[in-house]
Design a protein around this motif. Structure first.
Motif, PDB file in Angstrom:
ATOM      1  N   ARG A 257    -109.548  79.603  54.556  1.00  0.00           N
ATOM      2  CA  ARG A 257    -108.808  79.684  53.299  1.00  0.00           C
ATOM      3  C   ARG A 257    -107.550  78.824  53.403  1.00  0.00           C
ATOM      4  NH1 ARG A 257    -104.665  82.862  50.848  1.00  0.00           N
ATOM      5  NH2 ARG A 257    -105.086  83.345  48.647  1.00  0.00           N
ATOM      6  N   LEU A 259    -104.148  77.461  51.420  1.00  0.00           N
ATOM      7  CA  LEU A 259    -103.190  77.627  50.313  1.00  0.00           C
ATOM      8  C   LEU A 259    -102.102  76.563  50.454  1.00  0.00           C
ATOM      9  CD1 LEU A 259    -101.695  80.902  48.917  1.00  0.00           C
ATOM     10  CD2 LEU A 259    -100.160  79.031  49.533  1.00  0.00           C
ATOM     11  N   GLU A 308     -99.330  76.661  42.661  1.00  0.00           N
ATOM     12  CA  GLU A 308     -99.961  77.205  43.870  1.00  0.00           C
ATOM     13  C   GLU A 308    -101.465  77.002  43.766  1.00  0.00           C
ATOM     14  OE1 GLU A 308     -98.635  80.966  46.068  1.00  0.00           O
ATOM     15  OE2 GLU A 308    -100.482  81.619  45.063  1.00  0.00           O
ATOM     16  N   VAL A 310    -105.355  77.331  45.805  1.00  0.00           N
ATOM     17  CA  VAL A 310    -106.148  77.942  46.884  1.00  0.00           C
ATOM     18  C   VAL A 310    -107.563  77.380  46.826  1.00  0.00           C
ATOM     19  CG1 VAL A 310    -107.101  80.076  47.833  1.00  0.00           C
ATOM     20  CG2 VAL A 310    -104.803  80.078  46.847  1.00  0.00           C
ATOM     21  N   TYR A 312    -111.284  76.813  49.666  1.00  0.00           N
ATOM     22  CA  TYR A 312    -111.933  77.198  50.923  1.00  0.00           C
ATOM     23  C   TYR A 312    -112.687  76.005  51.512  1.00  0.00           C
ATOM     24  CZ  TYR A 312    -110.972  82.047  49.661  1.00  0.00           C
ATOM     25  OH  TYR A 312    -110.346  83.215  49.320  1.00  0.00           O
TER      26      TYR A 312
END
Length: 354
Positions: A257, A259, A308, A310, A312
């Motif tokens: 993950r 970020l 922000e 995110v 994977y």
């Protein structure tokens, strides 16, 4: 008729307290079952061994191994014991044979226990792609286990033979306490080693991080674990330090993950702010090996409007992650330049009042 009486008198002839007939019966008591057992092993058990050799199941191989190394010798020893007891011999010789039997039974019992433990620890408890490496590591503690079992077995034999072993047991107990106190750290590392082997928080070849140490596990020993750091040196760490720390194992990572945050200048129009999550989502989605999760206008910063993001990355390859991360950064920069969106950087506006 004369030959018959001669033969009968020969069978009744007494040699060392037993008739010839009794000797022959004793020999038959040993030889007949022994020959039958030999034939059984030759024609039945050998075929069973060939059949199970094609099987991947470990238990059947173990059962045959126990039968050949433990059961067979015990049967032969038992046959000899029965044949010998059929004879009338002096008490001291019978006592000697009985003591020998106790010693033999104890030896084979110890061997059976060791074989079972070895099967359970080395062949059953060890599973996974690193079977061979972990099996070699587990053999490190089998030597200690065997020593303890043999000591217990010897004490039991001496006790059954009539020797007073209470003083020996007491001495071993006091000596064990003294050794445990003197080697407390070593024993702690040993139990930590056993914990690592069974709990499997990591294995040889895994990349781990704990405290301020990071690197690839090269070897797990009885007392220490050796780690090859990113800068190349070998780091030797006690096993107890590893089990008492929070260990991050990146080799077991299925997905990573990621970020990250970026900021644009305060003068950016609302229409372009609304485009930013869509632009970033499209860039990440188009990259193989990356899976987009979300992108949001998250906060008003001191000098920027913050977003922000995110996403994977599939797998645990760090180089692959860095390649994908770099590609995303390049494409975001290119897209923002095309849309006329400016990245923010630390600035201060100074107002001078006249």
């Amino acid at each position: 008729m004369f030959d018959f009486f001669q033969q009968e008198s020969f069978l009744d002839k007494v040699i060392f307290g037993n008739t010839v007939l009794r000797y022959l019966v004793s020999i038959g008591m040993f030889l007949v079952p022994a020959v039958l057992l030999f034939v059984l092993n030759k024609f039945v058990v050998s075929r069973i061994k060939k059949w199970i050799s094609k099987s991947s199941w470990k238990l059947d191989d173990f059962a045959v191994d126990v039968f050949e190394k433990i059961v067979y010798p015990l049967i032969y020893a038992g046959l000899f014991f029965l044949a010998f007891n059929n004879l009338s011999v002096a008490g001291q010789y019978k006592a000697l044979v009985n003591k020998t039997g106790i010693i033999l039974v104890t030896i084979f019992a110890i061997r059976a226990v060791i074989m079972v433990l070895n099967f359970m620890i080395v062949k059953v408890a060890v599973k996974g792609e690193d079977d061979e490496i972990r099996a070699k590591s587990m053999k490190g503690i089998m030597g200690l286990i065997k020593m303890v079992i043999w000591i217990i077995g010897i004490i039991l034999v001496l006790d059954n033979l009539g020797y007073k072993v209470s003083a020996v047991v007491a001495g071993l107990g006091i000596g064990g306490i003294a050794v445990a106190l003197a080697a407390q750290a070593v024993l702690g590392d040993l139990f930590s080693y056993i914990s690592i082997m069974f709990d499997k928080p990591f294995k040889i070849g895994d990349f781990i991080i704990f405290d301020d140490v990071m690197g690839t596990v090269e070897n797990v020993g009885i007392k220490t674990t050796r780690i090859s750091s990113l800068s190349g040196e070998e780091i030797v760490v006690s096993n107890s330090a590893l089990t008492n720390s929070k260990v991050k194992n990146y080799k077991k990572m299925v997905t990573r993950r990621v970020l990250f945050k970026l900021g644009v200048v305060y003068g950016t129009p609302k229409e372009k702010l609304e485009k930013i999550p869509v632009i970033i989502g499209g860039i990440i989605t188009a990259i193989s090996g990356a899976r987009f999760d979300r992108a949001h206008f998250s906060a008003y910063g001191d000098f920027s409007l913050n977003f922000e993001v995110v996403y994977y990355v599939e797998g645990n390859d760090y180089n692959k992650y860095m390649d994908i991360n770099q590609e995303i950064n390049f494409k975001i920069y290119e897209a923002f330049e095309k849309e006329g969106i400016e990245f923010a950087y630390p600035t201060q506006t100074l107002y001078v009042k006249k």
